[in-house]
Design a protein around this motif. Structure first.
Motif, PDB file in Angstrom:
ATOM      1  N   ALA A 796       0.827  -1.203   0.000  1.00  0.00           N
ATOM      2  CA  ALA A 796       0.000   0.000   0.000  1.00  0.00           C
ATOM      3  C   ALA A 796       0.866   1.260   0.000  1.00  0.00           C
ATOM      4  CB  ALA A 796      -0.932  -0.013   1.208  1.00  0.00           C
ATOM      5  N   THR A 797       1.989   1.216   0.691  1.00  0.00           N
ATOM      6  CA  THR A 797       2.899   2.361   0.718  1.00  0.00           C
ATOM      7  C   THR A 797       3.503   2.588  -0.666  1.00  0.00           C
ATOM      8  OG1 THR A 797       3.433   1.833   3.011  1.00  0.00           O
ATOM      9  CG2 THR A 797       4.888   3.368   1.895  1.00  0.00           C
ATOM     10  N   ARG A 798       3.850   1.513  -1.358  1.00  0.00           N
ATOM     11  CA  ARG A 798       4.402   1.646  -2.719  1.00  0.00           C
ATOM     12  C   ARG A 798       3.360   2.275  -3.658  1.00  0.00           C
ATOM     13  NH1 ARG A 798       9.280  -0.673  -3.095  1.00  0.00           N
ATOM     14  NH2 ARG A 798       9.810  -2.436  -1.714  1.00  0.00           N
ATOM     15  N   LEU A 799       2.099   1.893  -3.512  1.00  0.00           N
ATOM     16  CA  LEU A 799       1.060   2.486  -4.356  1.00  0.00           C
ATOM     17  C   LEU A 799       0.922   3.978  -4.086  1.00  0.00           C
ATOM     18  CD1 LEU A 799      -1.813  -0.183  -4.418  1.00  0.00           C
ATOM     19  CD2 LEU A 799       0.123   0.107  -5.965  1.00  0.00           C
ATOM     20  N   ARG A 800       0.987   4.370  -2.821  1.00  0.00           N
ATOM     21  CA  ARG A 800       0.912   5.804  -2.504  1.00  0.00           C
ATOM     22  C   ARG A 800       2.096   6.556  -3.113  1.00  0.00           C
ATOM     23  NH1 ARG A 800      -1.373   3.337   2.230  1.00  0.00           N
ATOM     24  NH2 ARG A 800      -2.910   4.626   3.348  1.00  0.00           N
ATOM     25  N   LEU A 801       3.301   5.988  -2.918  1.00  0.00           N
ATOM     26  CA  LEU A 801       4.491   6.634  -3.464  1.00  0.00           C
ATOM     27  C   LEU A 801       4.408   6.686  -4.986  1.00  0.00           C
ATOM     28  CD1 LEU A 801       7.318   7.837  -3.228  1.00  0.00           C
ATOM     29  CD2 LEU A 801       8.232   5.506  -3.058  1.00  0.00           C
ATOM     30  N   GLY A 802       3.969   5.588  -5.609  1.00  0.00           N
ATOM     31  CA  GLY A 802       3.856   5.570  -7.063  1.00  0.00           C
ATOM     32  C   GLY A 802       2.884   6.616  -7.574  1.00  0.00           C
ATOM     33  N   LEU A 805       4.552   9.955  -7.461  1.00  0.00           N
ATOM     34  CA  LEU A 805       5.556  10.085  -8.526  1.00  0.00           C
ATOM     35  C   LEU A 805       4.906  10.320  -9.880  1.00  0.00           C
ATOM     36  CD1 LEU A 805       7.984   7.240  -7.364  1.00  0.00           C
ATOM     37  CD2 LEU A 805       8.414   9.714  -7.280  1.00  0.00           C
ATOM     38  N   VAL A 806       3.729   9.730 -10.132  1.00  0.00           N
ATOM     39  CA  VAL A 806       2.993  10.014 -11.368  1.00  0.00           C
ATOM     40  C   VAL A 806       2.630  11.493 -11.429  1.00  0.00           C
ATOM     41  CG1 VAL A 806       0.797   9.633 -12.566  1.00  0.00           C
ATOM     42  CG2 VAL A 806       2.117   7.687 -11.743  1.00  0.00           C
ATOM     43  N   LEU A 807       2.144  12.026 -10.308  1.00  0.00           N
ATOM     44  CA  LEU A 807       1.794  13.449 -10.273  1.00  0.00           C
ATOM     45  C   LEU A 807       3.014  14.331 -10.513  1.00  0.00           C
ATOM     46  CD1 LEU A 807      -0.648  13.464  -7.208  1.00  0.00           C
ATOM     47  CD2 LEU A 807      -1.252  13.547  -9.642  1.00  0.00           C
ATOM     48  N   GLU A 808       4.200  13.836 -10.098  1.00  0.00           N
ATOM     49  CA  GLU A 808       5.444  14.583 -10.306  1.00  0.00           C
ATOM     50  C   GLU A 808       6.113  14.242 -11.643  1.00  0.00           C
ATOM     51  OE1 GLU A 808       7.225  15.423  -5.939  1.00  0.00           O
ATOM     52  OE2 GLU A 808       7.343  13.327  -6.572  1.00  0.00           O
ATOM     53  N   SER A 816       7.584   1.270 -11.505  1.00  0.00           N
ATOM     54  CA  SER A 816       8.216   0.225 -10.706  1.00  0.00           C
ATOM     55  C   SER A 816       7.537   0.077  -9.343  1.00  0.00           C
ATOM     56  CB  SER A 816       9.702   0.546 -10.537  1.00  0.00           C
ATOM     57  OG  SER A 816      10.308  -0.377  -9.669  1.00  0.00           O
ATOM     58  N   GLN A 817       7.318   1.200  -8.656  1.00  0.00           N
ATOM     59  CA  GLN A 817       6.683   1.152  -7.336  1.00  0.00           C
ATOM     60  C   GLN A 817       5.234   0.676  -7.441  1.00  0.00           C
ATOM     61  OE1 GLN A 817       8.151   1.491  -4.559  1.00  0.00           O
ATOM     62  NE2 GLN A 817      10.022   2.674  -4.911  1.00  0.00           N
ATOM     63  N   LEU A 818       4.505   1.183  -8.446  1.00  0.00           N
ATOM     64  CA  LEU A 818       3.102   0.803  -8.602  1.00  0.00           C
ATOM     65  C   LEU A 818       2.950  -0.678  -8.904  1.00  0.00           C
ATOM     66  CD1 LEU A 818       1.960   3.890 -10.689  1.00  0.00           C
ATOM     67  CD2 LEU A 818       1.057   3.273  -8.433  1.00  0.00           C
ATOM     68  N   LEU A 819       3.810  -1.190  -9.779  1.00  0.00           N
ATOM     69  CA  LEU A 819       3.704  -2.592 -10.155  1.00  0.00           C
ATOM     70  C   LEU A 819       3.983  -3.508  -8.966  1.00  0.00           C
ATOM     71  CD1 LEU A 819       3.147  -4.465 -12.520  1.00  0.00           C
ATOM     72  CD2 LEU A 819       5.601  -4.446 -13.030  1.00  0.00           C
ATOM     73  N   ALA A 820       5.003  -3.152  -8.148  1.00  0.00           N
ATOM     74  CA  ALA A 820       5.339  -3.974  -6.974  1.00  0.00           C
ATOM     75  C   ALA A 820       4.186  -4.013  -5.978  1.00  0.00           C
ATOM     76  CB  ALA A 820       6.602  -3.437  -6.314  1.00  0.00           C
ATOM     77  N   ARG A 840      -4.300   0.981 -10.899  1.00  0.00           N
ATOM     78  CA  ARG A 840      -4.428   0.545 -12.285  1.00  0.00           C
ATOM     79  C   ARG A 840      -4.435   1.749 -13.230  1.00  0.00           C
ATOM     80  NH1 ARG A 840      -9.259  -1.943 -12.039  1.00  0.00           N
ATOM     81  NH2 ARG A 840      -8.304  -3.714 -10.983  1.00  0.00           N
ATOM     82  N   LYS A 841      -5.161   2.788 -12.857  1.00  0.00           N
ATOM     83  CA  LYS A 841      -5.184   4.005 -13.679  1.00  0.00           C
ATOM     84  C   LYS A 841      -3.809   4.669 -13.727  1.00  0.00           C
ATOM     85  CE  LYS A 841     -10.032   4.943 -12.523  1.00  0.00           C
ATOM     86  NZ  LYS A 841     -10.965   5.860 -11.817  1.00  0.00           N
ATOM     87  N   ASP A 842      -3.110   4.680 -12.567  1.00  0.00           N
ATOM     88  CA  ASP A 842      -1.769   5.272 -12.532  1.00  0.00           C
ATOM     89  C   ASP A 842      -0.802   4.503 -13.424  1.00  0.00           C
ATOM     90  OD1 ASP A 842      -2.431   7.352 -10.819  1.00  0.00           O
ATOM     91  OD2 ASP A 842      -1.934   6.216  -9.012  1.00  0.00           O
ATOM     92  N   LEU A 843      -0.922   3.183 -13.452  1.00  0.00           N
ATOM     93  CA  LEU A 843      -0.050   2.366 -14.295  1.00  0.00           C
ATOM     94  C   LEU A 843      -0.305   2.654 -15.771  1.00  0.00           C
ATOM     95  CD1 LEU A 843      -0.165  -0.986 -12.299  1.00  0.00           C
ATOM     96  CD2 LEU A 843       1.926   0.239 -12.930  1.00  0.00           C
ATOM     97  N   VAL A 844      -1.568   2.825 -16.142  1.00  0.00           N
ATOM     98  CA  VAL A 844      -1.887   3.183 -17.529  1.00  0.00           C
ATOM     99  C   VAL A 844      -1.236   4.506 -17.886  1.00  0.00           C
ATOM    100  CG1 VAL A 844      -3.747   3.850 -19.091  1.00  0.00           C
ATOM    101  CG2 VAL A 844      -4.042   1.876 -17.580  1.00  0.00           C
ATOM    102  N   THR A 845      -1.372   5.494 -16.983  1.00  0.00           N
ATOM    103  CA  THR A 845      -0.777   6.808 -17.234  1.00  0.00           C
ATOM    104  C   THR A 845       0.742   6.713 -17.365  1.00  0.00           C
ATOM    105  OG1 THR A 845      -2.548   7.886 -15.988  1.00  0.00           O
ATOM    106  CG2 THR A 845      -0.518   9.140 -16.301  1.00  0.00           C
ATOM    107  N   ALA A 846       1.376   5.969 -16.443  1.00  0.00           N
ATOM    108  CA  ALA A 846       2.839   5.871 -16.454  1.00  0.00           C
ATOM    109  C   ALA A 846       3.341   5.173 -17.712  1.00  0.00           C
ATOM    110  CB  ALA A 846       3.311   5.133 -15.214  1.00  0.00           C
TER     111      ALA A 846
END
Length: 865
Positions: A796-802, A805-808, A816-820, A840-846
């Motif tokens: 859950a922490t990796r998803l928050r960080l990911g 990072l998408v916003l940045e 990498s963080q989102l997938l893990a 899932r939406k963040d991964l599409v964007t990335a």
């Protein structure tokens, strides 16, 4: 005044401060390298030191010390980490002490600063030794160390618990305490010293000024700066003008005076002197007109008058004289052998029971019986005769019973098992135990067991049983010597590989688990399991019980895979008997916990339900174990995003706990907070808020403002505030939570990471992406170091960080963080959580930003990949 001159003055002062007045004058006049001005300054400091002025009064500080404080840059620049200096308190033998406040959590501490840390290696080493020693001692009656560091110039300092109290003798005098009240206060002191001895530490300078009593009557033991690890070499004490004497002469034992090897009985002697002063109102020896050599000779060669000679009244002074003079006997072999033995005789006196220090006789025991039962015995002469006859009968009967101990072993075993069920709830007709009566019964049981030296097997069994009972009552210091003694006796009977030795090793390991000594707990449990596995033929149930114990230890250490393997094996063996037992229920519950931590939620749910069914069969519908089962089920429902079901299970658990323990109990508050959390995740904030605030208030009432349990309650309150949009309040709660966990558990602990994770959520809500990123990274660093790989909190922490990072627009690391994190949380049972859907939406964007169209389409079209 220049620094070197002041250092010389304060060095002389500290050497003279504990000497008799004539000796002070004698030594000061003999110091040829000290000019008259320096001698005058020392005399002024000695006069100030002997006055009754409080150390909390700034005007009571020697001027030279005040000058040093005013000049020290740290005082002005606030160089003590998170602590803000409030005012100077006074000077100690090694440094200056400040009163300081920690603004973030509102705690008050005493900061000790070594004045000559750079100039005197010996003093600096002693200071660091004090820091290390205090850090080992965590006891409610011993002042704790909170933090330690050095100033920019290398001078060491540490923050310790601030105690606003008075020396025990002064407190008793001002409050006109009765004899029994003084003994109870003194007993508390003995408990603190006994705890230090259990950790192989002797104090060596016990005296009333190191024992403060607060206004509420609680005792705190201070100043372990000259404490000594018992496993060290023999301690030699010098008493020259050039040496630092680790003792205060009026309270020093003969072996300290002689410079001999010291041990726990050195502290027993000092406690005896303190007790003498509490009872008699004066010290056992008057050194007022004596030189140092004469004072030492008096301690070594003269016997003190009994404390009764200084008092009049109705107290049983013959008993008090024996108790006090035994504690401070010059011959170590005739002194109380331990602080525990001293405590036992204090308890005997308070209960009007025979003292162990008194020569035993029928008439003596009968006399004590008469004292305990005076009102009954004075009713009629006939009743008196009957009761006295019964006492004689039972004294003789007990003597015969000891000789028949082996023949009665089976009956004894039956009684022991029955007594254990009073704690475990195994007897369906038994309600909650009366802890006071249980503790009294155990104390008497220990005293009886000690008389069975001629029957070591029976004695070992009794020690094991009694130690287990003390452990269940949370009296770990009293359980430890009994379990170790049981193990030693079994080794002497069976050798190193006997079946009872295996049982003793595992029992001691489980005690170490309760004490938080996890590495030692694992070692002992593995040794016991190895012995039972080597036996031919092996006892499957004994092996299963060992595996369950080791699995419990490994669960606490986070080694979930090995724990699950062992616990599964144990459940299979224990189930093969087709009998519902507490052992099987315990192992099933442990296996449920492990599956929960591994995110095997369906398995955890099934196992908790199996444990619930077994506990209902064993204990009925209303029992704390039933509440624990419901609490486990609630945790699983929450993890599966079924918070309405979680609320139902938590409320079942809360009703049972509250009926057994009332509201003001840690178990009740813990489950109350869980109910509030389930309401928060259902969006019922107005209903959750008062429940969570009440749970937090109960935790603070029980544990104080700075405790991990309080931090845990704050976490739930802060999460609610985030969801309500009260971000300033949430940030304050998360910061306080982080500060508490740092102060109590250390900066790298996973619970500090949880607090930083919450702060990241606050910053994310405020669109402060840079601060959110840093907080998430700091949280992840702590969680990865503490939790096993694949833990859902890490994911859950990796998803928050990911997401941040998408916003940045840092798409490569974001992917990498989102997938893990997604790989872990997407596999959990139940519908996808909102965080997984966002991921899932963040991964599409990335992936689109990185030009990896196929990967983006996979997450766009196939939610399960």
């Amino acid at each position: 005044m220049d620094r070197s001159r002041w250092e010389r003055i304060q060095d002389i002062f500290h050497r003279l401060s504990d000497m008799p007045l004539p000796a002070q004058h004698e030594y000061l006049e003999a110091a040829g390298d000290v000019d008259e001005a320096m001698k005058a300054e020392v005399r002024a400091m000695l006069r100030e030191d002997s006055s009754a002025a409080s150390l909390l009064d700034d005007e009571g500080l020697p001027h030279a010390v005040q000058d040093l404080i005013d000049q020290h840059a740290a005082f002005k620049e606030n160089a003590f980490g998170p602590y803000r200096i409030v005012k100077p308190l006074g000077e100690g033998g090694m440094g200056v002490v400040y009163l300081a406040k920690r603004e973030d959590i509102g705690s008050v501490v005493a900061i000790k600063l070594l004045r000559d840390g750079l100039l005197s290696p010996d003093r600096r080493n002693r200071f660091l030794a004090e820091q290390r020693t205090l850090a080992q001692l965590e006891h409610p009656l011993i002042a704790r160390i909170h933090d330690a560091d050095t100033l920019d110039d290398g001078t060491p300092w540490f923050a310790m618990e601030y105690v606003d109290g008075k020396p025990i003798t002064e407190y008793c005098r001002e409050h006109a305490c009765s004899i029994n009240e003084r003994l109870l206060l003194f007993r508390s002191v003995c408990e603190a010293v006994q705890y230090a001895h259990r950790h192989a530490i002797i104090h060596r300078d016990l005296k009333p000024s190191n024992i403060l009593v607060r206004d509420d009557g609680t005792v705190k033991l201070l100043d372990f700066g000259i404490a000594k690890q018992l496993e060290g070499s023999g301690i030699r004490v010098e008493h020259t003008l050039t040496g630092l004497s680790p003792m205060t002469l009026p309270y020093a034992s003969p072996e300290q005076i002689r410079g001999g090897a010291l041990g726990t009985q050195t502290d027993v002697y000092s406690l005896g002197v303190i007790l003498y002063e509490l009872l008699a109102g004066r010290l056992p020896f008057d050194f007022a007109e004596l030189s140092l050599a004469e004072a030492q000779k008096m301690i070594l060669e003269h016997e003190p008058a009994p404390p009764s000679t200084a008092r009049t009244g109705k107290a049983a002074w013959d008993e008090l004289d024996v108790l006090t003079l035994t504690a401070m006997h010059k011959d170590v072999l005739r002194r109380y052998p331990s602080v525990e033995a001293l405590i036992r005789d204090i308890d005997h006196y308070l209960k009007a029971e025979p003292l162990e220090a008194r020569p035993d006789s029928v008439s003596y025991r009968l006399g004590k019986f008469v004292v305990r039962n005076r009102r009954v015995l004075t009713a009629t002469a006939a009743v008196c005769a009957i009761v006295l006859g019964l006492v004689v009968f039972f004294v003789l009967r007990l003597n015969r019973a000891r000789n028949d101990a082996v023949a009665e072993a089976t009956r004894t075993h039956r009684i022991e098992r029955f007594m254990l069920t009073l704690f475990d709830g195994g007897d369906k007709s038994a309600g909650p135990s009366d802890s006071l009566r249980a503790a009294t019964l155990l104390d008497r049981g220990v005293a009886s067991a000690r008389s069975l030296n001629a029957e070591p097997a029976v004695q070992a069994e009794l020690y094991q049983t009694l130690g287990n009972m003390y452990q269940k009552l949370g009296k770990y210091d009293q359980a430890d010597p009994l379990l170790r003694s049981a193990l030693d006796r079994r080794k002497s009977i069976e050798g190193a590989d006997g079946p009872d030795v295996a049982e003793g090793l595992v029992a001691l390991g489980l005690l170490r688990l309760d004490e938080g000594r996890l590495a030692e707990a694992e070692r002992l449990a593995r040794e016991g399991l190895a012995i039972d596995r080597r036996r031919v033929p092996a006892n499957p149930l004994a092996v299963a019980k060992d595996e369950s114990a080791l699995g419990h230890v490994l669960e606490e250490r986070g080694a979930y895979d090995e724990a699950a393997k062992l616990l599964n094996e144990a459940v299979q063996v224990q189930s093969a008997t087709h009998e519902v037992t507490t052992d099987l229920s315990d192992t099933t519950t442990l296996l449920a916990n492990v599956n929960y931590y591994q995110s095997h939620l369906a398995a955890a749910d099934s196992l908790f339900r199996q444990a619930l069914a077994m506990d209902r069969e064993l204990f009925g519908d209303v029992h704390p174990r039933i509440a624990d089962d419901y609490y486990g089920l609630g945790l699983v429902q929450h993890a599966m995003n079924r918070d309405a079901e979680a609320e139902r299970d938590y409320r079942h658990a809360l009703a049972i706990k509250q009926s057994w323990y009332g509201k003001v109990h840690p178990d009740t508050a813990l489950i109350m907070a869980a109910v509030g959390q389930s309401l928060v995740y259902q969006g019922k904030y107005d209903e959750a808020a008062p429940i969570l605030q009440e749970a937090l208030a109960i935790q603070e009432q029980i544990f104080g403002k700075v405790h991990p349990q309080v931090a845990q309650a704050l976490n739930v309150v802060a999460v609610m505030e985030v969801k309500r949009g009260h971000l300033a309040e949430a940030e304050a709660d998360f910061r306080r939570m982080a500060a508490i966990n740092r102060a109590t558990l250390g900066d790298r602990h996973q619970l500090v990471g949880i607090a930083l994770l919450g702060l990241g959520d606050v910053y994310a809500e405020e669109k402060q992406n840079v601060r959110a990123e840093k907080s998430y990274r700091d949280a992840l660093a702590r969680l990865v170091g503490q939790l096993p790989a694949g833990h859902p909190t890490i994911a859950a922490t990796r998803l928050r960080l990911g997401h941040t990072l998408v916003l940045e627009r840092q798409y490569q690391e974001a992917a990498s963080q989102l997938l893990a994190g997604y790989d872990v949380l997407s596999k959990q049972p139940g519908p996808p959580s909102p965080r997984v859907q966002t991921a899932r939406k963040d991964l599409v964007t990335a992936y689109e930003a990185l030009g990896q169209v196929d990967e983006a389409n996979r997450f766009r079209k196939d939610p399960s990949r």
